[in-house]
Scaffold this active site. Sequence first.
Site, PDB file in Angstrom:
ATOM      1  N   ASP A  29       0.849  -1.185   0.000  1.00 57.00           N
ATOM      2  CA  ASP A  29       0.000   0.000   0.000  1.00 57.00           C
ATOM      3  C   ASP A  29       0.888   1.239   0.000  1.00 57.00           C
ATOM      4  OD1 ASP A  29      -2.831   1.185   0.479  1.00 57.00           O
ATOM      5  OD2 ASP A  29      -1.566   2.195   1.956  1.00 57.00           O
ATOM      6  N   GLU A  43       1.029   5.510   0.414  1.00 54.26           N
ATOM      7  CA  GLU A  43       0.457   6.834   0.625  1.00 54.26           C
ATOM      8  C   GLU A  43       1.226   7.771  -0.299  1.00 54.26           C
ATOM      9  OE1 GLU A  43      -2.233   6.972   2.235  1.00 54.26           O
ATOM     10  OE2 GLU A  43      -2.064   5.013   3.206  1.00 54.26           O
ATOM     11  N   HIS A  99      -5.456   4.543   6.230  1.00 48.78           N
ATOM     12  CA  HIS A  99      -4.732   5.566   5.470  1.00 48.78           C
ATOM     13  C   HIS A  99      -3.301   5.760   5.962  1.00 48.78           C
ATOM     14  CE1 HIS A  99      -8.568   6.133   3.698  1.00 48.78           C
ATOM     15  NE2 HIS A  99      -9.075   6.734   4.737  1.00 48.78           N
ATOM     16  N   ASP A 115      -2.823  -0.340   6.438  1.00 53.93           N
ATOM     17  CA  ASP A 115      -3.705  -0.713   5.328  1.00 53.93           C
ATOM     18  C   ASP A 115      -3.249  -2.017   4.679  1.00 53.93           C
ATOM     19  OD1 ASP A 115      -5.184   1.530   5.808  1.00 53.93           O
ATOM     20  OD2 ASP A 115      -4.855   2.479   3.872  1.00 53.93           O
TER      21      ASP A 115
END
Length: 206
Positions: free
Chosen positions: A11, A13, A151, A156
């Site tokens: 994942d 960001e 998030h 995540d």
Amino acid sequence: MSNADSLVVLDFETTGLSPDQGDRAIEIGAVRIEQGRVTDQFQALMNPGRRVAPFIEQYTGISNAMLKDAQPCADVMTDFAKFIGSSNLLAHNASFDKRFLDAEFERINRSYSGQFTCSLLVSRRVFQAAPNHKLGTLVDYCRIESTGDFHRALYDSQMTAQLWLAILEDIRVTYRLTEVPFALMQTLCKTPKKAVARLLGATHTG
């Protein structure tokens, strides 16, 4: 033939929605699943070389102050390439994470040999009765214990890993499969909802 229960869940960001618009990764989180067990993890903030918008700070909780002393993207992604190795890859809404992985790897002349699949697309077909297919909703729907902050990349990816294992268990039990091939899950992503039972049922009989 590789099985769907051995892969790397990842994942990102990011500073925004599109690397084509110049957006960069600011955090990577990943967990390794081997034969249905989480065996390793990877997490790092990375400095994209410019400031992050207030909206992204608020959404992710990742501030410019946190990124100021983080390693450059190139260093983190070089380490992450080693972590991935030849594993297949999984993300929730994989098209987003794949775009950023491809863009960051292209900057450092790295590539990966594994293939992607998507827990969002698979969950739409396996958990058709879920209220929606956001990660947080599915974690609740599958009664997965959840104590962290969505998030953030590592959390995540950890939740996506638990969701993926729940999906595989549901398929194994419902369709009496001893193993679920990775290629089958890739096919499932593209299968119309009404044809899912036929696809998975044929896998059992075949």
